[in-house]
Design a protein around this motif. Structure first.
Motif, PDB file in Angstrom:
ATOM      1  N   GLN A 138     -25.609 118.676   1.094  1.00 35.15           N
ATOM      2  CA  GLN A 138     -25.233 117.697   1.684  1.00 35.15           C
ATOM      3  C   GLN A 138     -24.431 117.752   2.757  1.00 35.15           C
ATOM      4  O   GLN A 138     -24.528 117.485   3.795  1.00 35.15           O
ATOM      5  N   ARG A 139     -23.562 118.726   2.748  1.00 34.68           N
ATOM      6  CA  ARG A 139     -22.700 119.319   3.811  1.00 34.68           C
ATOM      7  C   ARG A 139     -23.852 119.688   5.123  1.00 34.68           C
ATOM      8  O   ARG A 139     -23.989 119.399   6.250  1.00 34.68           O
ATOM      9  N   GLY A 140     -24.716 120.570   4.621  1.00 33.68           N
ATOM     10  CA  GLY A 140     -25.653 121.191   5.622  1.00 33.68           C
ATOM     11  C   GLY A 140     -26.552 120.057   6.100  1.00 33.68           C
ATOM     12  O   GLY A 140     -26.879 120.147   7.513  1.00 33.68           O
ATOM     13  N   VAL A 141     -27.080 119.126   5.572  1.00 31.97           N
ATOM     14  CA  VAL A 141     -27.679 117.862   6.294  1.00 31.97           C
ATOM     15  C   VAL A 141     -26.837 117.290   7.113  1.00 31.97           C
ATOM     16  O   VAL A 141     -27.321 116.909   8.004  1.00 31.97           O
ATOM     17  N   GLU A 142     -25.726 116.750   6.631  1.00 33.32           N
ATOM     18  CA  GLU A 142     -25.007 115.606   7.238  1.00 33.32           C
ATOM     19  C   GLU A 142     -24.216 116.411   8.462  1.00 33.32           C
ATOM     20  O   GLU A 142     -23.822 115.708   9.367  1.00 33.32           O
ATOM     21  N   THR A 143     -24.020 117.726   8.465  1.00 30.84           N
ATOM     22  CA  THR A 143     -23.260 118.539   9.694  1.00 30.84           C
ATOM     23  C   THR A 143     -24.338 118.965  10.481  1.00 30.84           C
ATOM     24  O   THR A 143     -24.111 119.127  11.829  1.00 30.84           O
ATOM     25  N   VAL A 144     -25.297 119.518  10.215  1.00 31.51           N
ATOM     26  CA  VAL A 144     -26.401 120.182  10.977  1.00 31.51           C
ATOM     27  C   VAL A 144     -27.801 119.280  11.340  1.00 31.51           C
ATOM     28  O   VAL A 144     -27.861 119.075  12.326  1.00 31.51           O
ATOM     29  N   ILE A 145     -28.406 119.106  10.187  1.00 27.57           N
ATOM     30  CA  ILE A 145     -29.737 118.518  10.220  1.00 27.57           C
ATOM     31  C   ILE A 145     -29.754 117.266  10.856  1.00 27.57           C
ATOM     32  O   ILE A 145     -30.530 116.521  11.791  1.00 27.57           O
ATOM     33  N   SER A 146     -28.659 116.529  10.412  1.00 23.38           N
ATOM     34  CA  SER A 146     -28.452 115.032  10.980  1.00 23.38           C
ATOM     35  C   SER A 146     -28.294 115.022  12.538  1.00 23.38           C
ATOM     36  O   SER A 146     -28.594 113.995  13.027  1.00 23.38           O
ATOM     37  N   GLN A 147     -27.926 116.062  13.167  1.00 28.32           N
ATOM     38  CA  GLN A 147     -27.783 116.056  14.805  1.00 28.32           C
ATOM     39  C   GLN A 147     -29.053 116.467  15.319  1.00 28.32           C
ATOM     40  O   GLN A 147     -29.232 116.345  16.752  1.00 28.32           O
ATOM     41  N   ALA A 148     -29.923 116.919  14.779  1.00 32.81           N
ATOM     42  CA  ALA A 148     -31.116 117.378  15.347  1.00 32.81           C
ATOM     43  C   ALA A 148     -32.162 116.089  15.938  1.00 32.81           C
ATOM     44  O   ALA A 148     -32.069 114.945  15.489  1.00 32.81           O
ATOM     45  N   LYS A 149     -32.792 116.691  16.883  1.00 31.87           N
ATOM     46  CA  LYS A 149     -33.647 115.588  17.712  1.00 31.87           C
ATOM     47  C   LYS A 149     -34.664 114.996  16.886  1.00 31.87           C
ATOM     48  O   LYS A 149     -35.468 115.833  15.926  1.00 31.87           O
ATOM     49  N   GLY A 150     -34.821 113.645  16.600  1.00 26.27           N
ATOM     50  CA  GLY A 150     -35.971 113.018  15.676  1.00 26.27           C
ATOM     51  C   GLY A 150     -35.527 112.779  14.283  1.00 26.27           C
ATOM     52  O   GLY A 150     -36.361 112.350  13.707  1.00 26.27           O
ATOM     53  N   PHE A 151     -34.344 113.035  13.958  1.00 25.08           N
ATOM     54  CA  PHE A 151     -33.989 113.106  12.620  1.00 25.08           C
ATOM     55  C   PHE A 151     -33.817 111.456  12.246  1.00 25.08           C
ATOM     56  O   PHE A 151     -33.210 110.909  13.308  1.00 25.08           O
ATOM     57  N   PHE A 152     -34.212 110.883  11.124  1.00 24.10           N
ATOM     58  CA  PHE A 152     -34.220 109.451  10.897  1.00 24.10           C
ATOM     59  C   PHE A 152     -33.368 109.305   9.643  1.00 24.10           C
ATOM     60  O   PHE A 152     -32.966 108.382   9.269  1.00 24.10           O
ATOM     61  N   GLY A 153     -33.376 110.422   8.740  1.00 30.43           N
ATOM     62  CA  GLY A 153     -32.597 110.136   7.520  1.00 30.43           C
ATOM     63  C   GLY A 153     -32.991 111.303   6.520  1.00 30.43           C
ATOM     64  O   GLY A 153     -33.837 111.964   6.812  1.00 30.43           O
ATOM     65  N   ALA A 180     -27.681 129.344   6.828  1.00 29.04           N
ATOM     66  CA  ALA A 180     -26.477 130.124   6.422  1.00 29.04           C
ATOM     67  C   ALA A 180     -25.781 129.243   5.181  1.00 29.04           C
ATOM     68  O   ALA A 180     -25.178 129.767   4.330  1.00 29.04           O
ATOM     69  N   ILE A 181     -25.714 128.027   5.385  1.00 25.19           N
ATOM     70  CA  ILE A 181     -25.131 127.007   4.329  1.00 25.19           C
ATOM     71  C   ILE A 181     -25.901 127.030   3.039  1.00 25.19           C
ATOM     72  O   ILE A 181     -25.253 127.220   1.932  1.00 25.19           O
ATOM     73  N   VAL A 182     -27.301 127.043   3.001  1.00 17.26           N
ATOM     74  CA  VAL A 182     -27.888 126.668   1.845  1.00 17.26           C
ATOM     75  C   VAL A 182     -28.611 127.856   1.303  1.00 17.26           C
ATOM     76  O   VAL A 182     -28.848 128.104   0.025  1.00 17.26           O
ATOM     77  N   GLY A 183     -28.951 128.924   2.267  1.00 21.67           N
ATOM     78  CA  GLY A 183     -29.864 130.042   1.761  1.00 21.67           C
ATOM     79  C   GLY A 183     -29.143 130.868   0.819  1.00 21.67           C
ATOM     80  O   GLY A 183     -29.959 131.249   0.026  1.00 21.67           O
ATOM     81  N   PRO A 184     -27.889 131.186   0.730  1.00 18.95           N
ATOM     82  CA  PRO A 184     -27.436 131.998  -0.299  1.00 18.95           C
ATOM     83  C   PRO A 184     -27.592 131.772  -1.777  1.00 18.95           C
ATOM     84  O   PRO A 184     -27.366 132.292  -2.853  1.00 18.95           O
ATOM     85  N   PHE A 185     -28.090 130.305  -2.006  1.00 13.20           N
ATOM     86  CA  PHE A 185     -28.273 129.551  -3.411  1.00 13.20           C
ATOM     87  C   PHE A 185     -29.631 129.638  -3.665  1.00 13.20           C
ATOM     88  O   PHE A 185     -30.167 129.717  -4.953  1.00 13.20           O
ATOM     89  N   PHE A 186     -30.576 130.027  -2.938  1.00 18.38           N
ATOM     90  CA  PHE A 186     -31.959 129.921  -3.006  1.00 18.38           C
ATOM     91  C   PHE A 186     -32.417 131.023  -4.175  1.00 18.38           C
ATOM     92  O   PHE A 186     -32.085 132.200  -4.098  1.00 18.38           O
ATOM     93  N   ALA A 187     -33.121 130.791  -5.119  1.00 18.53           N
ATOM     94  CA  ALA A 187     -33.949 131.680  -6.061  1.00 18.53           C
ATOM     95  C   ALA A 187     -35.055 132.313  -5.355  1.00 18.53           C
ATOM     96  O   ALA A 187     -35.657 133.219  -5.764  1.00 18.53           O
ATOM     97  N   GLN A 188     -35.681 131.521  -4.436  1.00 19.13           N
ATOM     98  CA  GLN A 188     -36.996 131.729  -3.951  1.00 19.13           C
ATOM     99  C   GLN A 188     -37.077 131.051  -2.743  1.00 19.13           C
ATOM    100  O   GLN A 188     -36.169 130.007  -2.745  1.00 19.13           O
ATOM    101  N   PRO A 189     -38.145 131.309  -1.773  1.00 23.50           N
ATOM    102  CA  PRO A 189     -38.087 130.379  -0.660  1.00 23.50           C
ATOM    103  C   PRO A 189     -38.455 129.156  -0.632  1.00 23.50           C
ATOM    104  O   PRO A 189     -39.447 129.000  -1.612  1.00 23.50           O
ATOM    105  N   PRO A 190     -37.930 128.002  -0.247  1.00 25.32           N
ATOM    106  CA  PRO A 190     -38.381 126.486  -0.508  1.00 25.32           C
ATOM    107  C   PRO A 190     -39.819 126.319  -0.280  1.00 25.32           C
ATOM    108  O   PRO A 190     -40.394 127.100   0.891  1.00 25.32           O
ATOM    109  N   GLN A 191     -40.605 125.650  -0.892  1.00 28.53           N
ATOM    110  CA  GLN A 191     -41.878 125.152  -0.408  1.00 28.53           C
ATOM    111  C   GLN A 191     -41.540 123.949   0.286  1.00 28.53           C
ATOM    112  O   GLN A 191     -41.203 122.965  -0.119  1.00 28.53           O
TER     113      GLN A 191
END
Length: 103
Positions: A23-38, A78-89
């Motif tokens: 939630q922190r990663g989306v709200e603080t990083v991705i939500s600032q990206a060009k073309g992000f709608f929700g 850097a925020i979410v990657g350390p939790f991954f058990a495998q690369p996301p699909q």
């Protein structure tokens, strides 16, 4: 509009920390990206280490080029990657049909 669907599997026992991180990663990083709608995050019931992250973008390139090739992508990982058990699909979709919003 493009729907990005990321099927994420995390390491067992790390759900509470990942819940906050995604939630922190989306709200603080991705939500600032060009073309992000929700976005929306769904958490597995039968598979508690599985998450579905849905992000709506104006165009496919807003995700694949503008975001993925920017420094913000490394910040997000850097925020979410350390939790991954495998690369996301990750796949992208366009809307075919839609019902009324659930109550």
């Amino acid at each position: 509009m493009i729907l990005e669907l990321a099927d994420i599997r995390i390491q067992p026992g790390r759900q509470a920390d990942f819940d906050a991180a995604i939630q922190r990663g989306v709200e603080t990083v991705i939500s600032q990206a060009k073309g992000f709608f929700g976005y929306k995050v769904n958490k597995g019931v039968e598979s508690p280490e599985r998450y579905l992250l849905m992000i709506w973008w104006e165009t496919l390139e807003n995700h694949t080029v503008d975001f993925r090739e920017s420094p913000a992508f490394a910040e997000w990982r850097a925020i979410v990657g350390p939790f991954f058990a495998q690369p996301p699909q990750v796949e992208h979709f366009t809307l075919l049909a839609k019902s009324a919003e659930p109550r």
